[in-house]
Design a protein around this motif. Structure first.
Motif, PDB file in Angstrom:
ATOM      1  N   ASP A  50      98.292  -6.738  14.572  1.00  0.00           N
ATOM      2  CA  ASP A  50      98.733  -6.089  15.617  1.00  0.00           C
ATOM      3  C   ASP A  50     100.173  -6.256  15.940  1.00  0.00           C
ATOM      4  OD1 ASP A  50      96.173  -4.756  15.877  1.00  0.00           O
ATOM      5  OD2 ASP A  50      95.189  -6.362  17.273  1.00  0.00           O
ATOM      6  N   LYS A  51     100.819  -5.231  16.892  1.00  0.00           N
ATOM      7  CA  LYS A  51     102.306  -5.510  17.116  1.00  0.00           C
ATOM      8  C   LYS A  51     102.391  -6.789  18.149  1.00  0.00           C
ATOM      9  CE  LYS A  51     102.327  -1.942  20.761  1.00  0.00           C
ATOM     10  NZ  LYS A  51     102.896  -0.621  20.909  1.00  0.00           N
ATOM     11  N   VAL A  52     103.586  -7.022  18.273  1.00  0.00           N
ATOM     12  CA  VAL A  52     103.729  -8.195  19.159  1.00  0.00           C
ATOM     13  C   VAL A  52     103.429  -7.979  20.800  1.00  0.00           C
ATOM     14  CG1 VAL A  52     105.451  -9.838  19.964  1.00  0.00           C
ATOM     15  CG2 VAL A  52     105.674  -9.082  17.750  1.00  0.00           C
ATOM     16  N   PRO A  53     102.846  -8.824  21.570  1.00  0.00           N
ATOM     17  CA  PRO A  53     102.564  -8.558  22.924  1.00  0.00           C
ATOM     18  C   PRO A  53     103.866  -8.751  23.615  1.00  0.00           C
ATOM     19  CG  PRO A  53     101.848 -10.740  22.383  1.00  0.00           C
ATOM     20  CD  PRO A  53     102.587 -10.154  20.971  1.00  0.00           C
ATOM     21  N   ILE A  54     103.506  -8.044  24.912  1.00  0.00           N
ATOM     22  CA  ILE A  54     105.016  -8.233  25.897  1.00  0.00           C
ATOM     23  C   ILE A  54     104.664  -9.768  26.407  1.00  0.00           C
ATOM     24  CG2 ILE A  54     105.672  -7.490  28.219  1.00  0.00           C
ATOM     25  CD1 ILE A  54     104.349  -4.947  27.597  1.00  0.00           C
ATOM     26  N   ILE A  55     105.702 -10.563  26.204  1.00  0.00           N
ATOM     27  CA  ILE A  55     105.828 -12.143  26.651  1.00  0.00           C
ATOM     28  C   ILE A  55     106.490 -12.223  28.005  1.00  0.00           C
ATOM     29  CG2 ILE A  55     106.545 -14.409  25.779  1.00  0.00           C
ATOM     30  CD1 ILE A  55     106.299 -13.417  22.768  1.00  0.00           C
ATOM     31  N   PHE A 136     100.978 -13.986  27.565  1.00  0.00           N
ATOM     32  CA  PHE A 136     100.947 -12.637  26.796  1.00  0.00           C
ATOM     33  C   PHE A 136     100.224 -11.636  27.439  1.00  0.00           C
ATOM     34  CE2 PHE A 136     100.998 -16.570  24.250  1.00  0.00           C
ATOM     35  CZ  PHE A 136     102.174 -16.586  23.255  1.00  0.00           C
ATOM     36  N   ILE A 137     100.787 -10.522  27.302  1.00  0.00           N
ATOM     37  CA  ILE A 137     100.381  -9.231  28.003  1.00  0.00           C
ATOM     38  C   ILE A 137     100.078  -8.121  26.817  1.00  0.00           C
ATOM     39  CG2 ILE A 137     100.771  -7.377  29.701  1.00  0.00           C
ATOM     40  CD1 ILE A 137     102.523  -9.562  31.096  1.00  0.00           C
ATOM     41  N   CYS A 138      99.022  -7.527  26.802  1.00  0.00           N
ATOM     42  CA  CYS A 138      98.605  -6.449  26.061  1.00  0.00           C
ATOM     43  C   CYS A 138      99.631  -5.478  26.116  1.00  0.00           C
ATOM     44  CB  CYS A 138      97.246  -5.962  26.250  1.00  0.00           C
ATOM     45  SG  CYS A 138      96.518  -4.774  25.086  1.00  0.00           S
ATOM     46  N   PRO A 139     100.246  -5.031  24.795  1.00  0.00           N
ATOM     47  CA  PRO A 139     101.222  -3.850  25.060  1.00  0.00           C
ATOM     48  C   PRO A 139     100.445  -2.391  25.126  1.00  0.00           C
ATOM     49  CG  PRO A 139     100.989  -4.376  22.764  1.00  0.00           C
ATOM     50  CD  PRO A 139      99.928  -5.487  23.518  1.00  0.00           C
ATOM     51  N   PHE A 140      99.384  -2.457  25.129  1.00  0.00           N
ATOM     52  CA  PHE A 140      98.576  -1.124  25.415  1.00  0.00           C
ATOM     53  C   PHE A 140      98.164  -0.734  26.797  1.00  0.00           C
ATOM     54  CE2 PHE A 140      98.335  -2.102  20.929  1.00  0.00           C
ATOM     55  CZ  PHE A 140      98.507  -1.026  20.226  1.00  0.00           C
ATOM     56  N   CYS A 141      97.708  -1.927  27.436  1.00  0.00           N
ATOM     57  CA  CYS A 141      97.169  -1.604  28.869  1.00  0.00           C
ATOM     58  C   CYS A 141      97.879  -2.664  29.824  1.00  0.00           C
ATOM     59  CB  CYS A 141      95.609  -1.872  28.831  1.00  0.00           C
ATOM     60  SG  CYS A 141      95.203  -3.573  28.328  1.00  0.00           S
ATOM     61  N   GLY A 142      98.682  -3.444  29.466  1.00  0.00           N
ATOM     62  CA  GLY A 142      99.268  -4.290  30.473  1.00  0.00           C
ATOM     63  C   GLY A 142      98.415  -5.564  31.023  1.00  0.00           C
ATOM     64  N   HIS A 143      97.168  -5.604  30.486  1.00  0.00           N
ATOM     65  CA  HIS A 143      96.277  -6.678  30.831  1.00  0.00           C
ATOM     66  C   HIS A 143      96.588  -8.024  30.177  1.00  0.00           C
ATOM     67  CE1 HIS A 143      92.247  -8.777  31.264  1.00  0.00           C
ATOM     68  NE2 HIS A 143      92.237  -7.771  32.319  1.00  0.00           N
ATOM     69  N   VAL A 144      96.553  -9.303  30.703  1.00  0.00           N
ATOM     70  CA  VAL A 144      96.877 -10.506  30.449  1.00  0.00           C
ATOM     71  C   VAL A 144      95.742 -10.835  29.276  1.00  0.00           C
ATOM     72  CG1 VAL A 144      97.238 -13.088  31.095  1.00  0.00           C
ATOM     73  CG2 VAL A 144      97.782 -11.142  32.617  1.00  0.00           C
ATOM     74  N   LEU A 145      96.259 -11.300  28.003  1.00  0.00           N
ATOM     75  CA  LEU A 145      95.380 -11.592  27.230  1.00  0.00           C
ATOM     76  C   LEU A 145      94.745 -12.918  27.350  1.00  0.00           C
ATOM     77  CD1 LEU A 145      97.901 -11.191  23.994  1.00  0.00           C
ATOM     78  CD2 LEU A 145      96.187  -9.180  25.089  1.00  0.00           C
ATOM     79  N   SER A 146      93.527 -13.156  27.031  1.00  0.00           N
ATOM     80  CA  SER A 146      92.823 -14.443  26.948  1.00  0.00           C
ATOM     81  C   SER A 146      92.655 -15.257  25.962  1.00  0.00           C
ATOM     82  CB  SER A 146      91.011 -13.952  27.575  1.00  0.00           C
ATOM     83  OG  SER A 146      91.264 -13.198  28.696  1.00  0.00           O
ATOM     84  N   LYS A 147      92.642 -16.434  25.988  1.00  0.00           N
ATOM     85  CA  LYS A 147      92.615 -17.263  24.573  1.00  0.00           C
ATOM     86  C   LYS A 147      91.359 -17.394  24.339  1.00  0.00           C
ATOM     87  CE  LYS A 147      93.761 -22.020  23.246  1.00  0.00           C
ATOM     88  NZ  LYS A 147      94.267 -23.397  23.734  1.00  0.00           N
ATOM     89  N   LYS A 148      90.845 -17.087  23.049  1.00  0.00           N
ATOM     90  CA  LYS A 148      89.769 -16.975  22.696  1.00  0.00           C
ATOM     91  C   LYS A 148      89.301 -18.223  21.564  1.00  0.00           C
ATOM     92  CE  LYS A 148      87.816 -13.839  25.036  1.00  0.00           C
ATOM     93  NZ  LYS A 148      86.709 -13.899  26.095  1.00  0.00           N
ATOM     94  N   LYS A 149      90.191 -18.359  20.795  1.00  0.00           N
ATOM     95  CA  LYS A 149      89.894 -19.306  19.753  1.00  0.00           C
ATOM     96  C   LYS A 149      90.891 -20.154  19.380  1.00  0.00           C
ATOM     97  CE  LYS A 149      86.629 -16.049  17.251  1.00  0.00           C
ATOM     98  NZ  LYS A 149      86.391 -15.305  16.158  1.00  0.00           N
ATOM     99  N   ASP A 150      90.819 -21.252  18.821  1.00  0.00           N
ATOM    100  CA  ASP A 150      91.704 -22.437  18.530  1.00  0.00           C
ATOM    101  C   ASP A 150      91.530 -22.884  17.017  1.00  0.00           C
ATOM    102  OD1 ASP A 150      93.505 -24.656  18.427  1.00  0.00           O
ATOM    103  OD2 ASP A 150      92.576 -25.874  20.057  1.00  0.00           O
ATOM    104  N   CYS A 159      92.781  -9.238  24.098  1.00  0.00           N
ATOM    105  CA  CYS A 159      92.739  -8.420  25.197  1.00  0.00           C
ATOM    106  C   CYS A 159      91.276  -8.166  25.499  1.00  0.00           C
ATOM    107  CB  CYS A 159      93.425  -7.044  25.125  1.00  0.00           C
ATOM    108  SG  CYS A 159      93.502  -5.943  26.432  1.00  0.00           S
ATOM    109  N   VAL A 160      90.652  -8.396  26.665  1.00  0.00           N
ATOM    110  CA  VAL A 160      89.241  -8.177  26.895  1.00  0.00           C
ATOM    111  C   VAL A 160      88.938  -7.114  27.798  1.00  0.00           C
ATOM    112  CG1 VAL A 160      88.660 -10.623  26.452  1.00  0.00           C
ATOM    113  CG2 VAL A 160      89.129  -9.741  28.751  1.00  0.00           C
ATOM    114  N   HIS A 192      89.017  -4.873  19.534  1.00  0.00           N
ATOM    115  CA  HIS A 192      90.110  -5.326  20.664  1.00  0.00           C
ATOM    116  C   HIS A 192      91.606  -5.639  19.966  1.00  0.00           C
ATOM    117  CE1 HIS A 192      87.343  -5.489  24.153  1.00  0.00           C
ATOM    118  NE2 HIS A 192      86.402  -5.774  23.054  1.00  0.00           N
ATOM    119  N   TYR A 193      92.664  -5.563  20.840  1.00  0.00           N
ATOM    120  CA  TYR A 193      93.828  -6.001  20.517  1.00  0.00           C
ATOM    121  C   TYR A 193      93.831  -7.583  20.305  1.00  0.00           C
ATOM    122  CZ  TYR A 193      98.617  -7.365  20.911  1.00  0.00           C
ATOM    123  OH  TYR A 193      99.978  -8.106  20.936  1.00  0.00           O
ATOM    124  N   ILE A 194      94.557  -8.285  19.411  1.00  0.00           N
ATOM    125  CA  ILE A 194      94.432  -9.492  19.233  1.00  0.00           C
ATOM    126  C   ILE A 194      95.805 -10.254  18.728  1.00  0.00           C
ATOM    127  CG2 ILE A 194      92.054 -10.189  18.634  1.00  0.00           C
ATOM    128  CD1 ILE A 194      92.893 -10.719  15.669  1.00  0.00           C
TER     129      ILE A 194
END
Length: 477
Positions: A50-55, A136-150, A159-160, A192-194
């Motif tokens: 996916d494309k780069v998020p809004i930072i 990191f903000i989703c470029p499609f909806c502006g929602h803050v991304l959640s850290k899911k996996k390490d 983006c949830v 989902h966007y990741i």
């Protein structure tokens, strides 16, 4: 007799009619050239980037300066917090963004953890040690991304938001069968966007480090000419170290052990590498990349190669035991360092459909190196991109076969050191000594000092000498 023939003719006509009807049915209902898989399906989105998020970057602030600005703007001081709850903020609490003391901090959730700074308007958790300087903000909806996996070298942010346009579009593309499978096994689909945040900075890694096991070239029992013979038999002719030792004894009467041949190769690889990596190749804007593999003690080791598709020189190379984005970035960095000025969007960088190349492209863009990776997928020209750039992919595949042919006689390496040595010497031989039909059976890169030497052992000695001179010049500078 004539009756039997007429019956057979009528039966034959009946069969032809039935075959014609079956062909019409197949043409209408069963596609003859069905693809192996539909890469446009959301089920295969795991293989896309996916494309780069809004930072959004948070800067460190000074609460004293903010209080001064507030007084100038409003004509009065900002009053401290007047706590009324049962959970007062502890005296040692400070705002991680502006440094405001506890008297300016609210308990925002009644003791459940969240605090609010009255000075800089930051909400934070009192139990969180590290202050996150970027979001990191989703470029499609502006929602803050959640850290899911390490993962080992990166974090996966997701983006949830169920109302995100990316998620809604992916969900709409699912067929009825896919929806049933999605309800049972959601992990098989990427809807989902990741974004992958790399924890290792591959742009700070030193590319000019010397291989391990390098020794000095002080010859006690043999001369430098013997070392040149060892490299000629071992690298140019592709003989193993044992076969090289046997050839020196049976042809030249030099009794040498295969261990000594191996040590000569390790030392030569260490000394010739700086010259190979710092040579001015004057590369074109057409690069091709691919990965192949060798075996070290029975374990796969991946070899990453980037070559100039026009001039045929190898510009970047790395060996790694993992087939991930890290070594891919290092190989591309090594190739891009050959440019005096990075070509940017005019660069034609062609690779296969492996995800690592797109992830590497994303990281380069974050480091102000904007270019596009063109991916040639499959073995047939089933799309316009494959038709246009297939020739670049075929060139790098031909290089892979040449490398595999040189590796074949080893039957695998006994150590990582041996694999790295073979790779470094192969690149040196391929770029400067090997005859190529492209250059009218001369070397790809002509060095005047080597052209004066008629024999290959002498060319190896001179190449090492030129590299030693380069190392001394760099140390003086």
């Amino acid at each position: 007799m004539s009756t039997i023939i007429s019956i057979l003719v009528k039966y034959n006509q009946l069969l032809l009619s039935q075959i014609s009807q079956l062909l019409i049915f197949i043409a209408k209902n069963i596609p003859l050239s069905k693809p192996k898989y539909d890469i446009t399906s959301p089920k295969y989105n795991k293989h896309t980037v996916d494309k780069v998020p809004i930072i959004k970057i948070f800067k460190r602030l000074d609460y004293k300066q903010l209080l001064t600005e507030y007084k100038i703007t409003h004509g009065k001081d900002k009053r401290p917090v007047n706590p009324r709850g049962k959970n007062p903020v502890l005296p040692d609490t400070i705002c991680p963004q502006c440094g405001a003391p506890h008297i300016y901090i609210y308990d925002n959730t009644g003791g459940r953890g969240q605090l609010w700074c009255k000075v800089c308007d930051l909400r934070f958790n009192k139990n969180k040690v590290d202050f996150k300087t970027e979001t990191f903000i989703c470029p499609f909806c502006g929602h803050v991304l959640s850290k899911k996996k390490d993962r080992k070298n990166f974090y996966i942010h997701k983006c949830v938001n169920k109302k995100c346009s990316y998620y809604m579009d992916s969900l709409a593309k699912l067929s009825l069968e896919d929806i049933k499978e999605y309800k049972k096994d959601k992990h098989k689909f990427k809807l989902h966007y990741i974004y992958r945040e790399f924890t290792t900075n591959y742009f700070d890694v030193d590319l000019s480090s010397m291989p391990k096991g390098a020794t000095s070239l002080k010859f006690r029992n043999f001369s430098s000419h013997v070392m040149g013979l060892c490299l000629t038999y071992n690298v140019n002719l592709g003989l193993s170290t044992r076969r090289t030792a046997l050839a020196l004894w049976e042809i030249h009467g030099v009794r040498i052990s295969h261990v000594t041949v191996s040590k000569y190769a390790i030392s030569a690889a260490a000394f010739v590498k700086p010259y190979v990596d710092n040579y001015d190749y004057k590369p074109t804007n057409y690069l091709a990349a691919d990965e192949t593999y060798t075996k070290v003690k029975g374990v796969h080791q991946y070899i990453w190669l980037v070559m100039d598709a026009i001039k045929k020189s190898i510009l970047g190379y790395q060996a790694s035991f993992s087939r991930d984005t890290g070594p891919c970035i290092l190989t591309m960095r090594m190739a891009f360092d050959k440019y005096k000025e990075f070509p940017g969007k005019s660069l034609k960088f062609v690779a296969d459909g492996y995800t690592a190349y797109k992830l590497a492209e994303q990281q380069f863009k974050l480091n102000n190196m904007d270019f596009d990776v063109t991916q040639v997928i499959g073995l047939t020209n089933s799309d316009p991109i494959s038709t246009e750039y297939r020739w670049l992919k075929q060139i790098i595949e031909r290089l892979n076969r040449t490398f595999k042919f040189s590796y074949r006689v080893t039957n695998g390496f006994g150590s990582e050191e041996g694999s790295n040595t073979h790779l470094a010497l192969f690149v040196a031989y391929y770029n400067f000594l090997r005859p190529h039909s492209y250059s009218y059976w001369g070397p790809l890169n002509s060095i005047p000092e080597l052209e004066k030497i008629p024999t290959m052992p002498g060319k190896w000695q001179k190449l090492i000498e030129l590299s030693q001179q380069l190392i001394i010049e760099k140390q003086v500078i």
